[in-house]
Design an enzyme around this catalytic site. Structure first.
Site, mmCIF file in Angstrom:
data_model
loop_
_atom_site.group_PDB
_atom_site.id
_atom_site.type_symbol
_atom_site.label_atom_id
_atom_site.label_comp_id
_atom_site.label_asym_id
_atom_site.label_seq_id
_atom_site.Cartn_x
_atom_site.Cartn_y
_atom_site.Cartn_z
ATOM 1 N N HIS A 336 0.832 -1.202 0.000
ATOM 2 C CA HIS A 336 0.000 0.000 0.000
ATOM 3 C C HIS A 336 0.865 1.250 0.000
ATOM 4 O O HIS A 336 0.535 2.251 -0.633
ATOM 5 C CB HIS A 336 -0.932 -0.004 1.211
ATOM 6 N N CYS A 337 1.990 1.180 0.693
ATOM 7 C CA CYS A 337 2.886 2.336 0.792
ATOM 8 C C CYS A 337 3.492 2.725 -0.555
ATOM 9 O O CYS A 337 3.849 3.889 -0.754
ATOM 10 C CB CYS A 337 4.012 2.049 1.778
ATOM 11 N N VAL A 338 3.644 1.767 -1.473
ATOM 12 C CA VAL A 338 4.337 2.050 -2.734
ATOM 13 C C VAL A 338 3.380 2.242 -3.905
ATOM 14 O O VAL A 338 3.818 2.338 -5.053
ATOM 15 C CB VAL A 338 5.368 0.946 -3.066
#
Length: 353
Positions: A336-338
């Protein structure tokens, strides 16, 4: 392309709001990993896992991939040959586009975005190039959009698409982001910019999370009424008490209509992972929802399979796919962070367009 400021009509004034992640996407924006030092010597393995992630997403929707330089582009093109990927040469400091990228808003079938400031989670890392990513995206898509003076990261906020937002005090209320903003100020800001009518607060996130406890590493909306939240069974784990407090708080929260949520407990990985700078924050809650799929990070852990089994019933009609993230987590985040979703919509080029 029009730049709107806080003195102009707000997104809410003009009928724009942030859609939930499960709304249809036009594309996913990502950046290609570079700089072996940033990855503590793990860059080759990180790129292997990134290639699997990008190829998987590209099976379902286009990927818009930012590459910093010639070496990055050459490496990415070689690994992603034949995939539904468009390459963009753009200066980058790092790959966490959930936080450095724009937050998109929609009005019916029209698309715009908000360009928040990004300061690498309170000045922890270099960020000058990453802070320019939203402007690059807006120019590429020819979107009129809002430029905001506040620091805001996409990983720090969850929305259910029905007026509810969820965040953590440990992140939003740090003095290194917007020290002048109170909880009430944030509620007003996110109401006017993203259409969030009710902002809910949890206390904190995972131990040693350099984002100061982003919500997307612990607690996620699976749909308008369902919240998935991370827990551990080990009372000796430093995360145990924080996750239990979050769980109890969630059980007492209600949606915009005053109805309780369905709360689903999601185990944290069983093994404690250590990285170059201490404990790593692996979590299954950092999944990414796209067109017909959900990708869930896996860590070669005893709880990998259980996490997938817990999530699959929550996403009917979507393929829930586990992919390795043991190398990516060395950088402090996961899928999700990337990623940053671009909702389906025609470019908004100013009022009346």
């Amino acid at each position: 392309m029009t730049h709107l400021t806080p003195q102009d009509p707000t997104p809410r004034d003009l009928g724009f709001a942030m859609p939930p992640e499960w709304a249809p996407h036009a594309a996913t924006w990502m950046g290609w990993p570079q700089d072996d030092e940033l990855w503590f010597g793990h860059l080759a393995g990180v790129r292997d896992e990134f290639a699997q992630l990008v190829r998987t997403i590209a099976r379902f929707e286009p990927v818009q991939l930012l590459v910093r330089d010639e070496e990055s582009e050459r490496d990415a093109r070689a690994r992603l040959q034949g995939a539904n990927v468009t390459f963009h040469r753009q200066a980058l400091d790092d790959v966490w586009l959930r936080d450095s990228g724009p937050i998109f808003v929609t009005r019916g079938k029209q698309l715009s975005l908000i360009n928040w400031r990004f300061n690498a989670w309170g000045g922890k890392f270099e960020f000058q190039h990453d802070d320019q990513v939203p402007e690059y995206v807006a120019a590429t898509l020819n979107l009129s959009h809002w430029d905001r003076p506040e620091v805001l990261e996409g990983g720090g906020l969850e929305v259910n698409g029905a007026g509810v937002g969820l965040t953590t005090r440990s992140c939003f209320l740090t003095p290194t982001r917007n020290p002048e903003l109170s909880e009430a100020d944030y509620a007003a800001l996110l109401r006017s910019t993203l259409g969030i009518e009710k902002l809910l607060w949890l206390e904190g996130g995972l131990e040693n999370d350099h984002t100061d406890g982003h919500i997307d590493t612990i607690t996620r909306f699976a749909d308008e009424r369902t919240i998935v939240t991370s827990v551990t069974d080990d009372p000796q784990d430093a995360n145990f008490a924080v996750m239990q407090r979050n769980l109890q708080a969630l059980r007492e929260m209600t949606d915009a209509q005053g109805r309780p949520f369905e709360i689903v407990e999601l185990p944290l990985p069983e093994a404690r992972l250590e990285g170059a700078e201490g404990r790593l924050p692996p979590t299954y809650a950092n999944f990414y929802i796209g067109n017909g799929f959900v990708v869930v990070p896996q860590y070669h852990d005893a709880n990998d399979k259980a996490a997938l089994e817990r999530l699959r019933p929550l996403f009917p009609g979507r393929e829930v796919i586990g992919l390795p993230s043991r190398q990516i987590i060395e950088g402090g985040g996961s899928f999700h962070c990337v990623t940053q979703q671009q909702p389906l919509g025609a470019p908004w080029r100013g009022e009346g367009s």
